[in-house]
Design a protein around this motif. Sequence first.
Motif, PDB file in Angstrom:
ATOM      1  N   ILE A 204      -6.601   6.471   7.401  1.00  0.00           N
ATOM      2  CA  ILE A 204      -5.910   6.707   6.144  1.00  0.00           C
ATOM      3  C   ILE A 204      -5.489   5.351   5.602  1.00  0.00           C
ATOM      4  CG2 ILE A 204      -3.861   7.677   5.039  1.00  0.00           C
ATOM      5  CD1 ILE A 204      -3.955   9.933   7.055  1.00  0.00           C
ATOM      6  N   ILE A 205      -5.867   5.083   4.372  1.00  0.00           N
ATOM      7  CA  ILE A 205      -5.518   3.825   3.715  1.00  0.00           C
ATOM      8  C   ILE A 205      -4.565   4.154   2.572  1.00  0.00           C
ATOM      9  CG2 ILE A 205      -6.383   1.818   2.454  1.00  0.00           C
ATOM     10  CD1 ILE A 205      -9.155   2.483   3.801  1.00  0.00           C
ATOM     11  N   VAL A 206      -3.420   3.487   2.544  1.00  0.00           N
ATOM     12  CA  VAL A 206      -2.426   3.723   1.501  1.00  0.00           C
ATOM     13  C   VAL A 206      -2.173   2.413   0.764  1.00  0.00           C
ATOM     14  CG1 VAL A 206      -0.055   4.426   1.021  1.00  0.00           C
ATOM     15  CG2 VAL A 206      -1.337   5.574   2.827  1.00  0.00           C
ATOM     16  N   ASP A 207      -2.361   2.442  -0.546  1.00  0.00           N
ATOM     17  CA  ASP A 207      -2.041   1.306  -1.403  1.00  0.00           C
ATOM     18  C   ASP A 207      -0.830   1.694  -2.243  1.00  0.00           C
ATOM     19  OD1 ASP A 207      -1.802  -0.789  -3.151  1.00  0.00           O
ATOM     20  OD2 ASP A 207      -3.810  -0.597  -4.009  1.00  0.00           O
ATOM     21  N   PRO A 208       0.377   1.280  -1.819  1.00  0.00           N
ATOM     22  CA  PRO A 208       1.591   1.691  -2.524  1.00  0.00           C
ATOM     23  C   PRO A 208       1.848   0.923  -3.817  1.00  0.00           C
ATOM     24  CG  PRO A 208       2.157   0.305  -0.677  1.00  0.00           C
ATOM     25  CD  PRO A 208       0.671   0.506  -0.627  1.00  0.00           C
ATOM     26  N   SER A 209       0.997  -0.032  -4.131  1.00  0.00           N
ATOM     27  CA  SER A 209       1.182  -0.825  -5.346  1.00  0.00           C
ATOM     28  C   SER A 209       0.218  -0.399  -6.440  1.00  0.00           C
ATOM     29  CB  SER A 209       0.979  -2.308  -5.035  1.00  0.00           C
ATOM     30  OG  SER A 209       1.920  -2.735  -4.097  1.00  0.00           O
TER      31      SER A 209
ATOM     32  N   ASP B 184       3.259  15.191   1.367  1.00  0.00           N
ATOM     33  CA  ASP B 184       2.603  16.494   1.433  1.00  0.00           C
ATOM     34  C   ASP B 184       1.082  16.363   1.362  1.00  0.00           C
ATOM     35  OD1 ASP B 184       5.071  17.693   1.568  1.00  0.00           O
ATOM     36  OD2 ASP B 184       5.084  18.376  -0.519  1.00  0.00           O
ATOM     37  N   ILE B 185       0.590  15.483   0.491  1.00  0.00           N
ATOM     38  CA  ILE B 185      -0.856  15.293   0.352  1.00  0.00           C
ATOM     39  C   ILE B 185      -1.438  14.753   1.656  1.00  0.00           C
ATOM     40  CG2 ILE B 185      -2.634  13.891  -0.763  1.00  0.00           C
ATOM     41  CD1 ILE B 185      -0.957  14.192  -3.360  1.00  0.00           C
ATOM     42  N   VAL B 186      -0.829  13.709   2.204  1.00  0.00           N
ATOM     43  CA  VAL B 186      -1.317  13.141   3.460  1.00  0.00           C
ATOM     44  C   VAL B 186      -1.217  14.176   4.579  1.00  0.00           C
ATOM     45  CG1 VAL B 186      -0.897  11.388   5.230  1.00  0.00           C
ATOM     46  CG2 VAL B 186      -0.914  10.740   2.817  1.00  0.00           C
ATOM     47  N   GLY B 187      -0.128  14.935   4.616  1.00  0.00           N
ATOM     48  CA  GLY B 187       0.028  15.985   5.618  1.00  0.00           C
ATOM     49  C   GLY B 187      -1.065  17.041   5.517  1.00  0.00           C
TER      50      GLY B 187
ATOM     51  N   VAL C 205       1.429  10.391  10.889  1.00  0.00           N
ATOM     52  CA  VAL C 205       0.038  10.102  11.237  1.00  0.00           C
ATOM     53  C   VAL C 205      -0.085   9.947  12.754  1.00  0.00           C
ATOM     54  CG1 VAL C 205      -1.865   8.462  10.943  1.00  0.00           C
ATOM     55  CG2 VAL C 205      -0.380   9.007   9.006  1.00  0.00           C
ATOM     56  N   PRO C 206      -0.936  10.759  13.400  1.00  0.00           N
ATOM     57  CA  PRO C 206      -1.123  10.652  14.854  1.00  0.00           C
ATOM     58  C   PRO C 206      -1.698   9.293  15.245  1.00  0.00           C
ATOM     59  CG  PRO C 206      -2.178  12.633  13.974  1.00  0.00           C
ATOM     60  CD  PRO C 206      -1.730  11.821  12.805  1.00  0.00           C
ATOM     61  N   GLN C 207      -1.481   8.890  16.485  1.00  0.00           N
ATOM     62  CA  GLN C 207      -1.911   7.570  16.951  1.00  0.00           C
ATOM     63  C   GLN C 207      -3.424   7.388  16.941  1.00  0.00           C
ATOM     64  OE1 GLN C 207      -0.096   6.820  20.742  1.00  0.00           O
ATOM     65  NE2 GLN C 207       1.893   6.351  19.821  1.00  0.00           N
TER      66      GLN C 207
ATOM     67  N   GLU D 297      -8.241   7.588   1.250  1.00  0.00           N
ATOM     68  CA  GLU D 297      -7.503   6.473   0.646  1.00  0.00           C
ATOM     69  C   GLU D 297      -6.636   7.017  -0.478  1.00  0.00           C
ATOM     70  OE1 GLU D 297      -8.219   2.084  -1.354  1.00  0.00           O
ATOM     71  OE2 GLU D 297      -9.890   3.149  -0.449  1.00  0.00           O
ATOM     72  N   LEU D 298      -5.364   6.630  -0.441  1.00  0.00           N
ATOM     73  CA  LEU D 298      -4.400   7.066  -1.443  1.00  0.00           C
ATOM     74  C   LEU D 298      -3.780   5.832  -2.079  1.00  0.00           C
ATOM     75  CD1 LEU D 298      -2.695   9.294  -2.793  1.00  0.00           C
ATOM     76  CD2 LEU D 298      -1.126   9.121  -0.859  1.00  0.00           C
ATOM     77  N   SER D 299      -3.941   5.709  -3.380  1.00  0.00           N
ATOM     78  CA  SER D 299      -3.371   4.594  -4.120  1.00  0.00           C
ATOM     79  C   SER D 299      -2.455   5.162  -5.186  1.00  0.00           C
ATOM     80  CB  SER D 299      -4.495   3.782  -4.776  1.00  0.00           C
ATOM     81  OG  SER D 299      -3.963   2.766  -5.588  1.00  0.00           O
TER      82      SER D 299
END
Length: 137
Positions: free
Chosen positions: A97-102, A82-85, A128-130, A68-70
């Motif tokens: 993978i959970i992304v909180d862009p706020s 780069d981090i997610v990669g 992100v692969p399927q 999870e990336l916030s």
Amino acid sequence: MPKLKKLSVEYRKRGYEGLTRLIAALIRASPHLEEFGLTYNWLPATTKKDRQLEDAIRFPHHHLKVFELSCNYSRISTVMVDIVGGILENCVVLEKIIVDPSGGHFPIDDREKSTRRRRAKKQHEPQVPQHIELVIL
């Protein structure tokens, strides 16, 4: 931290110094980690961006299932890509993978939240692969 299964970290720093090394050190020290959450509160950089990400996070990890990336996606950030990669490349059993862009400490309105979601989706969907679930909050 050999028995640790879940870890949440809030990283507050000016610029990008040390972020990639911190992520690598925490994941390496936690070989059985299954869930890792990172809240990244970025302030404008005062030094050059840390471009040593690839070297810092090259490690196989066989247990991490959820990342999870916030963070504040007020502008497009190659650091987040780069981090997610790096996580995708090294965490072989990753399921979600959970992304909180706020994320962050500054309140934003609904229009800005929507804009950040679109940016995060545009950044991360292609990488992100399927077989891995991508959730944009």
